[in-house]
Design a protein around this motif. Structure first.
Motif, PDB file in Angstrom:
ATOM      1  N   ALA A 272      -7.397 -41.219  93.404  1.00 46.12           N
ATOM      2  CA  ALA A 272      -6.330 -41.721  94.269  1.00 46.12           C
ATOM      3  C   ALA A 272      -5.191 -40.728  94.366  1.00 46.12           C
ATOM      4  O   ALA A 272      -4.636 -40.491  95.445  1.00 46.12           O
ATOM      5  N   ALA A 273      -4.830 -40.121  93.238  1.00 42.70           N
ATOM      6  CA  ALA A 273      -3.749 -39.138  93.245  1.00 42.70           C
ATOM      7  C   ALA A 273      -4.141 -37.892  94.018  1.00 42.70           C
ATOM      8  O   ALA A 273      -3.323 -37.323  94.769  1.00 42.70           O
ATOM      9  N   SER A 274      -5.390 -37.465  93.870  1.00 37.23           N
ATOM     10  CA  SER A 274      -5.865 -36.290  94.598  1.00 37.23           C
ATOM     11  C   SER A 274      -5.843 -36.524  96.098  1.00 37.23           C
ATOM     12  O   SER A 274      -5.394 -35.678  96.872  1.00 37.23           O
ATOM     13  N   ASP A 275      -6.306 -37.697  96.506  1.00 40.28           N
ATOM     14  CA  ASP A 275      -6.327 -38.022  97.932  1.00 40.28           C
ATOM     15  C   ASP A 275      -4.912 -38.117  98.497  1.00 40.28           C
ATOM     16  O   ASP A 275      -4.644 -37.657  99.611  1.00 40.28           O
ATOM     17  N   MET A 276      -3.994 -38.696  97.729  1.00 37.47           N
ATOM     18  CA  MET A 276      -2.624 -38.834  98.190  1.00 37.47           C
ATOM     19  C   MET A 276      -1.954 -37.474  98.323  1.00 37.47           C
ATOM     20  O   MET A 276      -1.173 -37.233  99.257  1.00 37.47           O
ATOM     21  N   ALA A 277      -2.264 -36.565  97.408  1.00 35.06           N
ATOM     22  CA  ALA A 277      -1.703 -35.220  97.478  1.00 35.06           C
ATOM     23  C   ALA A 277      -2.185 -34.498  98.725  1.00 35.06           C
ATOM     24  O   ALA A 277      -1.422 -33.795  99.390  1.00 35.06           O
TER      25      ALA A 277
END
Length: 315
Positions: A272-277
């Motif tokens: 989720a953090a990777s996608d948001m970045a």
């Protein structure tokens, strides 16, 4: 972990959640994302009937009331009769005597399969102490102390104990023939899209209590996730829903199911953090506000959906 996901998809267990009112919608959605079917009934008058048709019971004391606690007691008794797994999330158990008294009485009355809390919550239950930080963890412990605490709780309540944090610890009392040899380790590493790296270490531990009695434990640890998970209310509540769903689908190996649920959540946190970045680096002029914690919550649920749908291969 993939074999537990396959069991979850095949069975699609019906999970009765009497959960935190703050996060009830997110708990329902993350269970749907993993392939389970949630029901969120809370009235004491229907507990026997609702729990009687379910495959697992997820209890969360985050927003307590006398009526909700009575509903939990009735539902837990029925779950024991049906022999379906019970997960107890001891949110803020040391905040008030009201919460502590309920947890103590429930654990005395029925067998709970999985108890879950952060370090401060599990310590409060074991020592009948307080959680001065509310629902946040205020205590610290090194790895050996955290594992020892999980083992003591697993022994006292004959259950699987989960201590959550940057590293999650899991302990279960086991017969010697069911445990790994003392020096055997089973390691699993996952690097999902460059994030959410974790080490899932399962070892057999032989420990003695104060009276010199020796016990065998399975002890596991999971690392990974992302710091953004602390910026979203209810990630722990969602995790309890996942644990109950995985355990209900694999009653023959609840310990493995718990480890799989923790692994799934840690991986989802990193994804989720990777996608948001990646989204935040976009140049579309219509995006005036960069993604924040609300966007992260949605991506977290999406990540669980895609992990459990087989879009990301996990070892």
């Amino acid at each position: 972990m993939n074999n537990f996901i396959e069991k979850l998809k095949l069975r699609s267990p019906l999970i009765h959640n009497i959960t935190n009112m703050v996060t009830i919608n997110d708990v329902a959605n993350i269970e749907l994302a993993c392939g389970a079917r949630p029901i969120m009934a809370m009235a004491p008058q229907e507990m026997d009937e609702v729990t009687g048709i379910c495959d697992g019971l997820n209890l969360n004391i985050g927003t307590p009331s006398e009526e909700r606690f009575e509903a939990m007691r009735i539902a837990a008794r029925m779950a024991v009769k049906k022999n379906i797994p019970i997960v107890l999330d001891m949110v803020g158990v040391g905040v008030s005597r009201f919460r502590m008294d309920f947890v103590m009485s429930l654990l005395d009355e029925v067998h709970v399969d999985v108890i879950k809390g952060n370090l401060s919550e599990v310590k409060a239950v074991m020592e009948h102490g307080r959680c001065d930080g509310g629902v946040e963890v205020t205590d610290t412990a090194d790895e050996s102390d955290a594992k020892a605490l999980a083992c003591r709780a697993a022994l006292r309540y004959s259950c699987i104990c989960v201590i959550t944090g940057e590293t999650d610890y899991v302990a279960e009392l086991c017969d010697e023939v069911d445990c790994y040899d003392n020096n055997e380790r089973s390691l699993m590493s996952t690097d999902a899209m460059g994030t959410g790296v974790m080490d899932n270490c399962v070892v057999n531990v032989v420990a003695s209590d104060a009276d010199g009695h020796t016990y065998n434990y399975r002890v596991g640890s999971i690392t990974g996730g992302h710091p953004m998970m602390k910026r979203v209310t209810g990630t722990g509540c969602m995790l309890s829903g996942l644990i109950c769903a995985f355990a209900a689908a694999a009653c023959d190996d609840k310990y493995g199911a718990v480890m799989a649920a923790l692994s799934c959540m840690k991986s989802a946190g990193g994804l989720a953090a990777s996608d948001m970045a990646e989204c935040g680096r976009g140049t579309n002029s219509c995006h005036f506000i960069k993604p924040g914690n609300a966007s992260y919550r949605d991506r977290l649920i999406d990540a669980v959906y895609h992990i459990c749908d087989g879009d990301y291969e996990l070892m």
